[in-house]
Design a protein around this motif. Structure first.
Motif, PDB file in Angstrom:
ATOM      1  N   ARG A   1      12.992  19.186  59.632  1.00  0.00           N
ATOM      2  CA  ARG A   1      12.561  20.406  58.961  1.00  0.00           C
ATOM      3  C   ARG A   1      11.546  20.099  57.861  1.00  0.00           C
ATOM      4  NH1 ARG A   1      17.346  21.562  61.181  1.00  0.00           N
ATOM      5  NH2 ARG A   1      17.794  23.738  61.768  1.00  0.00           N
TER       6      ARG A   1
ATOM      7  N   ALA B   1       8.193  21.477  49.056  1.00  0.00           N
ATOM      8  CA  ALA B   1       7.579  22.031  50.253  1.00  0.00           C
ATOM      9  C   ALA B   1       6.106  22.339  50.043  1.00  0.00           C
ATOM     10  CB  ALA B   1       8.317  23.299  50.677  1.00  0.00           C
TER      11      ALA B   1
ATOM     12  N   THR C   1       7.404  31.465  53.029  1.00  0.00           N
ATOM     13  CA  THR C   1       6.736  32.024  54.189  1.00  0.00           C
ATOM     14  C   THR C   1       7.738  32.403  55.273  1.00  0.00           C
ATOM     15  OG1 THR C   1       6.429  29.784  55.047  1.00  0.00           O
ATOM     16  CG2 THR C   1       4.630  30.731  53.755  1.00  0.00           C
ATOM     17  N   GLU C   2       8.944  31.904  55.213  1.00  0.00           N
ATOM     18  CA  GLU C   2       9.967  32.256  56.181  1.00  0.00           C
ATOM     19  C   GLU C   2      11.336  32.050  55.541  1.00  0.00           C
ATOM     20  OE1 GLU C   2      10.620  29.137  59.309  1.00  0.00           O
ATOM     21  OE2 GLU C   2       8.745  28.347  58.493  1.00  0.00           O
ATOM     22  N   GLU C   3      12.327  32.719  56.109  1.00  0.00           N
ATOM     23  CA  GLU C   3      13.683  32.580  55.594  1.00  0.00           C
ATOM     24  C   GLU C   3      14.190  31.166  55.881  1.00  0.00           C
ATOM     25  OE1 GLU C   3      15.719  34.612  53.862  1.00  0.00           O
ATOM     26  OE2 GLU C   3      13.948  35.892  53.615  1.00  0.00           O
ATOM     27  N   PRO C   4      14.880  30.546  54.906  1.00  0.00           N
ATOM     28  CA  PRO C   4      15.395  29.194  55.150  1.00  0.00           C
ATOM     29  C   PRO C   4      16.462  29.189  56.242  1.00  0.00           C
ATOM     30  CG  PRO C   4      15.387  29.735  52.796  1.00  0.00           C
ATOM     31  CD  PRO C   4      15.115  31.003  53.529  1.00  0.00           C
ATOM     32  N   ASP C   5      16.442  28.135  57.071  1.00  0.00           N
ATOM     33  CA  ASP C   5      17.513  27.920  58.045  1.00  0.00           C
ATOM     34  C   ASP C   5      18.785  27.539  57.301  1.00  0.00           C
ATOM     35  OD1 ASP C   5      15.800  28.351  60.171  1.00  0.00           O
ATOM     36  OD2 ASP C   5      15.323  26.221  60.415  1.00  0.00           O
TER      37      ASP C   5
ATOM     38  N   ALA D   1       8.214  19.448  59.437  1.00  0.00           N
ATOM     39  CA  ALA D   1       7.636  20.664  59.997  1.00  0.00           C
ATOM     40  C   ALA D   1       7.331  21.716  58.946  1.00  0.00           C
ATOM     41  CB  ALA D   1       8.581  21.244  61.052  1.00  0.00           C
ATOM     42  N   GLY D   2       7.691  21.441  57.672  1.00  0.00           N
ATOM     43  CA  GLY D   2       7.441  22.393  56.610  1.00  0.00           C
ATOM     44  C   GLY D   2       8.366  23.595  56.636  1.00  0.00           C
ATOM     45  N   LYS D   3       9.572  23.426  57.185  1.00  0.00           N
ATOM     46  CA  LYS D   3      10.526  24.533  57.283  1.00  0.00           C
ATOM     47  C   LYS D   3      11.597  24.398  56.206  1.00  0.00           C
ATOM     48  CE  LYS D   3      10.042  25.220  62.282  1.00  0.00           C
ATOM     49  NZ  LYS D   3      10.754  25.249  63.579  1.00  0.00           N
ATOM     50  N   PRO D   4      11.750  25.398  55.342  1.00  0.00           N
ATOM     51  CA  PRO D   4      12.804  25.333  54.314  1.00  0.00           C
ATOM     52  C   PRO D   4      14.176  25.469  54.957  1.00  0.00           C
ATOM     53  CG  PRO D   4      11.783  27.499  54.311  1.00  0.00           C
ATOM     54  CD  PRO D   4      10.987  26.659  55.266  1.00  0.00           C
ATOM     55  N   PHE D   5      15.194  24.956  54.289  1.00  0.00           N
ATOM     56  CA  PHE D   5      16.554  25.099  54.787  1.00  0.00           C
ATOM     57  C   PHE D   5      17.509  25.214  53.609  1.00  0.00           C
ATOM     58  CE2 PHE D   5      16.209  20.544  54.120  1.00  0.00           C
ATOM     59  CZ  PHE D   5      17.457  20.181  53.635  1.00  0.00           C
TER      60      PHE D   5
END
Length: 436
Positions: free
Chosen positions: A349, A122, A412-416, A352-356
């Motif tokens: 994801r 990421a 930076t945010e909680e993983p989905d 979009a740079g979103k962890p999961f």
């Protein structure tokens, strides 16, 4: 061909342009079997810092190959050493039926990319995902440049493991780029001897099985359920076994391989491998002498990657299978069919740079959660407050001002949590499911 979607994982890299070129024939690769990319996945996720030890010597050991680009795609770039900016994608390939295998005359047929793992790190360098593509996954294969200067024809529905036969490592990369919409600047293979030697270099890897295994094809034999430390060719046999685990399919083998990978990463991170010069240098020698790498994946690049990777928590390293189902009708009959909507949950994801992470017990058909997994370490008790300092010259000295606490760096945010996917994290203790 339409231009692939450019994802956030490849922006802002310190670069030098790479010219298009023909792929050089491999000189260093000997016998390569179907699970060799597993070892390179671990190298890229957790041990690439070894490249800093003896860059010149290691660079001389590596056999490099050029990667072509699809029509309309930006040229691939070579990073210079320094702080790594942004995320990155690395394609890891294990090939079978290589002409230098000892049994090549008996086996015959094309050279196949039987193991395909895409590692994505990421942008914030706080999470990583390793995606395994089953060898029987039926996908479109684009037109690929060949070593002789010609190009193959594009095909609409072929098993992914034939891509190498049409254009080498570069064709595998182009195929996965078209399938995922991601840009993949870095790629490599590693020999089966490297897998065996690497497991020995770290002192063996502990794996768990939930029952006895006796696979005559690979020579793997475990007399009963339990934990076993494997190294050398026993480790290779564990990674290769297909009929000994799960339902006897390649899908079962992938989830069993994740048992090994997660255990190896925990060992590397928790047992001081990254601070043990002897083990680091041994890993470096094994890796560099057993690899074929894209010219973009230089020791300088690996050093920079290592600086970004070495502190990723194991719970943020996710191993996942590309979503599939067994095919019921042509062109998927006897193969596996991609589930594109579920796959989009992964790649949307990533772009979009979103962890999961995975939802609940998501292990595949070849593994189970270990019921005897060690408990989490208890939280240390708070240190008792010290008594006030005794008076000095009749006065009480003030307490020294505490240094400001720097909050730990985290995602930076909680993983989905994504449901419907199969895999595990590197923090999960799992057992291979014996195929009795």
């Amino acid at each position: 061909m339409s231009e692939p979607v450019r994802d956030r994982a490849t922006r802002s890299l310190p670069t030098a342009a790479v010219r298009h070129g023909r792929q050089r024939r491999s000189r260093a690769i000997t016998t390569i079997l179907t699970t060799v990319a597993a070892a390179l996945a671990v190298v890229m996720v957790s041990t690439v810092s070894v490249g800093a030890i003896a860059v010149a010597q290691l660079n001389a050991n590596i056999d490099y190959v050029d990667l072509a680009v699809a029509e309309g795609q930006e040229e691939r770039v070579i990073p210079t050493i320094g702080e790594w900016e942004g995320g990155f994608n690395v394609m890891l390939v294990g090939i079978d039926n290589d002409g230098k295998q000892g049994d090549a005359a008996d086996r015959g047929g094309s050279v196949l990319n039987d193991v395909n793992i895409l590692v994505h790190v990421a942008e914030d360098k706080q999470s990583a995902v390793a995606i395994s593509f089953p060898r029987d996954l039926v996908v479109p294969i684009p037109s690929c440049p060949r070593p002789d200067g010609t190009s193959s024809f594009a095909m609409s529905a072929q098993p992914i493991n034939v891509a190498y036969s049409y254009g080498g490592l570069g064709c595998v990369v182009l195929t996965v780029e078209a399938l995922t919409g991601l840009t993949i600047p870095y790629a490599g293979t590693i020999s089966f001897t490297g897998v065996a030697r690497m497991s020995s270099a770290v002192g063996g890897v502990e794996v768990c099985v939930d029952g006895p295994i006796n696979d005559r094809l690979t020579g793997l034999k475990f007399p009963a359920a339990g934990n076993y430390t494997v190294e050398g060719y026993q480790a290779l046999a564990f990674l290769r076994t297909r009929y000994g685990v799960g339902d006897g399919s390649d899908l079962g083998r992938i989830s069993s391989q994740q048992v090994y990978l997660s255990s190896l990463i925990r060992k590397v991170q928790n047992e001081g491998v990254l601070t043990d010069f002897t083990k680091l240098y041994g890993l470096a020698q094994v890796a560099s002498s057993s690899m074929q790498l894209s010219r973009t994946l230089t020791p300088d690049a690996m050093v920079s990657m290592a600086q970004a990777l070495r502190d990723i928590p194991t719970e943020n390293i996710v191993f996942v299978q590309y979503p599939t189902r067994y095919g019921q009708a042509p062109p998927y009959l006897g193969k596996v069919e991609p589930l594109r909507d579920q796959a989009a949950a992964i790649f949307d994801r990533i772009k979009a740079g979103k962890p999961f992470t995975l939802d609940g017990d998501s292990t595949g058909v070849g593994s189970n959660l270990n019921p005897n997994a060690p408990s989490a370490e208890p939280t240390p008790e708070a240190t008792p407050t010290e008594e006030p300092r005794p008076p000095k010259n009749g006065k009480v000295e003030p307490e020294p001002t505490a240094e400001p606490t720097v909050p730990p760096v985290g995602p930076t945010e909680e993983p989905d949590k994504v449901s419907g996917l199969q895999g595990q994290t590197a923090a999960d203790f799992t057992c291979s499911r014996a195929n009795n």
